[in-house]
Design a protein around this motif. Sequence first.
Motif, short mmCIF file in Angstrom:
data_model
loop_
_atom_site.label_atom_id
_atom_site.label_comp_id
_atom_site.label_asym_id
_atom_site.label_seq_id
_atom_site.Cartn_x
_atom_site.Cartn_y
_atom_site.Cartn_z
N GLN A 78 -55.72 -38.10 2.63
CA GLN A 78 -54.59 -38.27 3.54
C GLN A 78 -54.91 -39.27 4.64
OE1 GLN A 78 -51.48 -36.90 3.05
NE2 GLN A 78 -51.00 -38.45 4.59
N GLN A 79 -56.15 -39.29 5.12
CA GLN A 79 -56.54 -40.28 6.13
C GLN A 79 -56.41 -41.69 5.58
OE1 GLN A 79 -60.42 -38.48 6.98
NE2 GLN A 79 -59.86 -38.39 9.15
N VAL A 80 -56.84 -41.87 4.34
CA VAL A 80 -56.74 -43.19 3.71
C VAL A 80 -55.28 -43.60 3.54
CG1 VAL A 80 -57.21 -44.51 1.60
CG2 VAL A 80 -58.97 -43.01 2.56
N ILE A 81 -54.44 -42.67 3.14
CA ILE A 81 -53.01 -42.95 3.01
C ILE A 81 -52.42 -43.36 4.36
CG2 ILE A 81 -50.76 -41.89 2.56
CD1 ILE A 81 -52.19 -40.17 0.41
N ASP A 82 -52.78 -42.62 5.41
CA ASP A 82 -52.22 -42.89 6.73
C ASP A 82 -52.68 -44.26 7.27
OD1 ASP A 82 -50.99 -40.44 6.63
OD2 ASP A 82 -52.46 -39.42 7.91
N VAL A 83 -53.97 -44.55 7.13
CA VAL A 83 -54.49 -45.82 7.62
C VAL A 83 -53.91 -46.98 6.81
CG1 VAL A 83 -56.58 -47.24 7.84
CG2 VAL A 83 -56.60 -44.87 8.63
N THR A 84 -53.78 -46.80 5.51
CA THR A 84 -53.21 -47.85 4.67
C THR A 84 -51.77 -48.14 5.06
OG1 THR A 84 -54.66 -47.24 2.82
CG2 THR A 84 -52.74 -48.60 2.31
#
Length: 217
Positions: A78-84
Amino acid sequence: MKKPIVRAVDLRQQVYENLRARITSGEFDENTRFYERTFADELGVSRTPVREALAMLEQDGLLSQAARGYRLPRMSPQQVIDVTEIRLLLEPHAIGSMVRETKPAKRAKVAALIRKEVEANRAGDAYIAAHSRMRDSILSEVRNRPLVDAIQQYEDSIHFVRISTLGRPDWRRLSADGMLDLADALEAGDDQRAAEIQHRLLTNARDSFLELSDADT
């Protein structure tokens, strides 16, 4: 006659810069543990500057504390999705503006550098460091420096994603091919195409990481 003050060598800063360069170049794999004693012995310094340098790297988001010592940070899917999501709003626009506002000779120089880096490094782990250099060469030509600052806020936090994905031959090949496409768009002065390619590169990196995360669960 007054003698000038001789400043003591800042060992903490030297250790910090040594380790930071090695981390961002991909020298350490995702399972590496960072211990004070290990690097004090390796670098020939006391444990104090190493301890302080490791704390600085944690502040930068390049390391996180483990049960013992430090390790490379882990990002949740989820962190990767949000940062992307944030990067998708910033980076295609920045690269499109770079193409529009940069003279053809300079764009050609950046495109040539990208092709050289890909040709020399696409087959091995050195591509991780090469990828950072290619990004730097593009972002250095973006006139809107506050925009670049906003993009670079996430450079260190997503480094674990780069190591996880670009360390694998199939995903490294996908990135390298995309960078060559981007070089062509830069040289041609096609700002819309360049923005689209950057969008694709970011979504490929996100999807590759999520695929890897699914495989590990």
